[in-house]
Design a protein around this motif. Structure first.
Motif, PDB file in Angstrom:
ATOM      1  N   ARG A  33     -11.395  -2.593  -5.210  1.00 28.23           N
ATOM      2  CA  ARG A  33     -10.999  -1.735  -4.431  1.00 28.23           C
ATOM      3  C   ARG A  33     -11.454  -0.251  -4.357  1.00 28.23           C
ATOM      4  O   ARG A  33     -11.488   0.234  -5.498  1.00 28.23           O
ATOM      5  CB  ARG A  33      -9.241  -1.625  -4.315  1.00 28.23           C
ATOM      6  CG  ARG A  33      -8.844  -0.457  -3.545  1.00 28.23           C
ATOM      7  CD  ARG A  33      -6.946  -0.693  -3.231  1.00 28.23           C
ATOM      8  NE  ARG A  33      -6.868  -1.798  -2.568  1.00 28.23           N
ATOM      9  CZ  ARG A  33      -5.431  -2.287  -2.191  1.00 28.23           C
ATOM     10  NH1 ARG A  33      -4.295  -1.614  -2.844  1.00 28.23           N
ATOM     11  NH2 ARG A  33      -5.258  -3.115  -1.485  1.00 28.23           N
TER      12      ARG A  33
ATOM     13  N   GLY B   5      -5.047   6.754   0.407  1.00 29.83           N
ATOM     14  CA  GLY B   5      -5.588   6.568   1.916  1.00 29.83           C
ATOM     15  C   GLY B   5      -6.441   5.437   2.079  1.00 29.83           C
ATOM     16  O   GLY B   5      -5.962   4.371   1.448  1.00 29.83           O
ATOM     17  N   LYS B   6      -7.199   5.181   3.055  1.00 23.34           N
ATOM     18  CA  LYS B   6      -7.856   3.776   3.532  1.00 23.34           C
ATOM     19  C   LYS B   6      -9.188   3.521   2.527  1.00 23.34           C
ATOM     20  O   LYS B   6      -9.985   4.438   2.413  1.00 23.34           O
ATOM     21  CB  LYS B   6      -8.188   3.945   4.794  1.00 23.34           C
ATOM     22  CG  LYS B   6      -7.177   3.756   5.724  1.00 23.34           C
ATOM     23  CD  LYS B   6      -7.663   4.118   7.234  1.00 23.34           C
ATOM     24  CE  LYS B   6      -6.123   3.879   8.053  1.00 23.34           C
ATOM     25  NZ  LYS B   6      -6.851   3.747   9.712  1.00 23.34           N
TER      26      LYS B   6
ATOM     27  N   ASN C 285     -11.844   0.235   0.725  1.00 24.81           N
ATOM     28  CA  ASN C 285     -12.575  -1.091   1.210  1.00 24.81           C
ATOM     29  C   ASN C 285     -11.912  -1.895  -0.234  1.00 24.81           C
ATOM     30  O   ASN C 285     -12.148  -1.633  -1.261  1.00 24.81           O
ATOM     31  CB  ASN C 285     -14.085  -0.903   0.730  1.00 24.81           C
ATOM     32  CG  ASN C 285     -14.448  -2.232   1.001  1.00 24.81           C
ATOM     33  OD1 ASN C 285     -14.739  -2.891   2.110  1.00 24.81           O
ATOM     34  ND2 ASN C 285     -15.297  -2.612   0.080  1.00 24.81           N
TER      35      ASN C 285
ATOM     36  N   ASN D 234      -3.195  -5.333   3.474  1.00 24.55           N
ATOM     37  CA  ASN D 234      -2.652  -4.184   4.008  1.00 24.55           C
ATOM     38  C   ASN D 234      -3.502  -3.283   4.983  1.00 24.55           C
ATOM     39  O   ASN D 234      -3.771  -2.433   4.959  1.00 24.55           O
ATOM     40  CB  ASN D 234      -2.158  -3.032   3.076  1.00 24.55           C
ATOM     41  CG  ASN D 234      -1.006  -2.144   3.703  1.00 24.55           C
ATOM     42  OD1 ASN D 234      -0.624  -2.494   4.749  1.00 24.55           O
ATOM     43  ND2 ASN D 234      -0.668  -1.021   2.855  1.00 24.55           N
ATOM     44  N   GLY D 235      -4.439  -4.184   6.018  1.00 24.14           N
ATOM     45  CA  GLY D 235      -5.226  -3.723   6.979  1.00 24.14           C
ATOM     46  C   GLY D 235      -5.896  -4.860   7.512  1.00 24.14           C
ATOM     47  O   GLY D 235      -5.776  -5.919   7.037  1.00 24.14           O
TER      48      GLY D 235
ATOM     49  N   GLN E  99     -10.313  -1.102   5.523  1.00 24.46           N
ATOM     50  CA  GLN E  99      -9.499  -0.098   5.602  1.00 24.46           C
ATOM     51  C   GLN E  99      -8.279  -0.461   5.033  1.00 24.46           C
ATOM     52  O   GLN E  99      -7.355  -0.257   5.726  1.00 24.46           O
ATOM     53  CB  GLN E  99      -9.533   0.492   7.017  1.00 24.46           C
ATOM     54  CG  GLN E  99     -11.022   0.844   7.674  1.00 24.46           C
ATOM     55  CD  GLN E  99     -10.815   1.592   8.742  1.00 24.46           C
ATOM     56  OE1 GLN E  99      -9.696   2.198   9.201  1.00 24.46           O
ATOM     57  NE2 GLN E  99     -11.883   1.586   9.671  1.00 24.46           N
ATOM     58  N   SER E 100      -8.305  -0.858   3.926  1.00 21.55           N
ATOM     59  CA  SER E 100      -7.016  -1.302   3.113  1.00 21.55           C
ATOM     60  C   SER E 100      -5.986   0.085   2.889  1.00 21.55           C
ATOM     61  O   SER E 100      -6.473   0.738   2.461  1.00 21.55           O
ATOM     62  CB  SER E 100      -7.337  -2.083   1.779  1.00 21.55           C
ATOM     63  OG  SER E 100      -6.118  -2.210   1.207  1.00 21.55           O
ATOM     64  N   GLN E 101      -4.981   0.093   3.363  1.00 19.22           N
ATOM     65  CA  GLN E 101      -4.101   1.174   3.100  1.00 19.22           C
ATOM     66  C   GLN E 101      -3.433   1.451   1.642  1.00 19.22           C
ATOM     67  O   GLN E 101      -3.324   0.316   0.918  1.00 19.22           O
ATOM     68  CB  GLN E 101      -2.638   1.029   3.823  1.00 19.22           C
ATOM     69  CG  GLN E 101      -3.003   1.017   5.583  1.00 19.22           C
ATOM     70  CD  GLN E 101      -3.472   2.497   5.813  1.00 19.22           C
ATOM     71  OE1 GLN E 101      -3.339   3.243   5.335  1.00 19.22           O
ATOM     72  NE2 GLN E 101      -3.672   2.611   7.438  1.00 19.22           N
ATOM     73  N   SER E 102      -3.591   2.515   1.245  1.00 16.36           N
ATOM     74  CA  SER E 102      -3.238   2.693  -0.091  1.00 16.36           C
ATOM     75  C   SER E 102      -2.477   4.087  -0.311  1.00 16.36           C
ATOM     76  O   SER E 102      -2.576   4.879   0.539  1.00 16.36           O
ATOM     77  CB  SER E 102      -4.325   2.773  -1.212  1.00 16.36           C
ATOM     78  OG  SER E 102      -5.421   3.840  -1.105  1.00 16.36           O
TER      79      SER E 102
ATOM     80  N   THR F 133     -11.459  -6.533   3.270  1.00 10.90           N
ATOM     81  CA  THR F 133     -10.394  -5.604   4.158  1.00 10.90           C
ATOM     82  C   THR F 133     -10.859  -4.064   4.126  1.00 10.90           C
ATOM     83  O   THR F 133     -10.611  -3.402   3.099  1.00 10.90           O
ATOM     84  CB  THR F 133      -8.968  -5.544   3.486  1.00 10.90           C
ATOM     85  OG1 THR F 133      -8.479  -6.654   3.644  1.00 10.90           O
ATOM     86  CG2 THR F 133      -8.092  -4.542   4.310  1.00 10.90           C
TER      87      THR F 133
END
Length: 243
Positions: free
Chosen positions: A50, A218-219, A221, A164-165, A212-215, A210
């Motif tokens: 991530r 922020g977004k 990879n 999550n995206g 633009q995985s939300q964390s 994914t």
């Protein structure tokens, strides 16, 4: 006298059958119905990376199960000798559905994929070429690849932390051995019926991307994966025509 006539008639029929049997140089085209039953087993979903950072962190009590599938199949069989044949096998790519296991079971169906698996078999037919019923054993190789893989469950995408995206998926292509056995039955001089059972030991990897995985920062990879053993048992019932 009548017995002699009957015996002569039976001999004539046997000879007629022999002239059109599965012998060296025979070529048979067949079509029928494949049923694929995966003996599946999945590793936990694993967060590979991530935001460029490697994790390889498995998510406990997660996995995926694969549905059975049915499709139309086609084979072409050429007899090199009276007992040895080579066979090419192809089918309309069946669609498999993947569902969640463990803590993912509540999501139900997660996605779907089509499987292509053209196969080349070397088969040994027992008995004489003139026999109507001929059992056989075969071994071969299949090139397996996957298309139209997609995650179809938006709730799964939105509520699983490692995703999550918006997520896409790819499934690794593989070579696989094929072990085969069955029989053919001669109906007429040219028409045959048959049944076979095959086993294909097959392990592949599904990788989820994914971008633009939300964390919390922020977004990012995100890349995750699951190793899946399919190991399908494949039954095939068919009719064929000998040229």
């Amino acid at each position: 006298m009548n017995y002699k006539i009957i015996a002569a008639g039976a001999m004539a029929l046997a000879c007629a059958g022999a002239a059109h049997a599965q012998s060296a140089g025979s070529f048979i085209l067949s079509t029928g119905w494949f049923h694929l039953s995966p003996q599946d087993q999945s590793s936990p979903f694993t967060l590979v990376s991530r935001g460029g950072t490697t994790f390889n962190d498995p998510i406990a009590n997660t996995g995926a199960a694969v549905s059975d599938a049915d499709t139309i199949g086609f084979t072409g069989t050429y007899f090199v000798t009276d007992n040895i044949a080579v066979e090419g096998v192809m089918g309309v790519p069946p669609k498999f559905y993947l569902s969640g296991e463990g803590q993912l079971a509540a999501f139900g169906e997660l996605g779907q994929v089509r499987q292509w698996s053209p196969t080349l078999l070397l088969k040994y037919y027992f008995g004489q070429a003139t026999q109507r019923l001929r059992p056989y054993l075969g071994i071969g190789v299949s090139r397996v690849w996957f298309s139209d893989a997609q995650i179809t469950n938006q709730s799964f995408i939105s509520n699983v932390a490692i995703l999550n995206g918006p997520t896409t998926v790819s499934v690794e292509n593989k070579w696989a051995a094929v072990f085969n056995g069955g029989f053919t039955f001669q109906i007429t001089d040219h028409w045959y019926a048959g049944w076979s059972l095959s086993y294909m030991p097959l392990k592949t990897t599904a990788t989820l991307y994914t971008p633009q995985s939300q964390s919390l920062v922020g977004k990012l990879n995100s890349v995750s994966k699951a190793d899946i053993k399919l190991n399908p048992i494949i039954s095939y019932i068919n009719v064929g025509y000998k040229f």
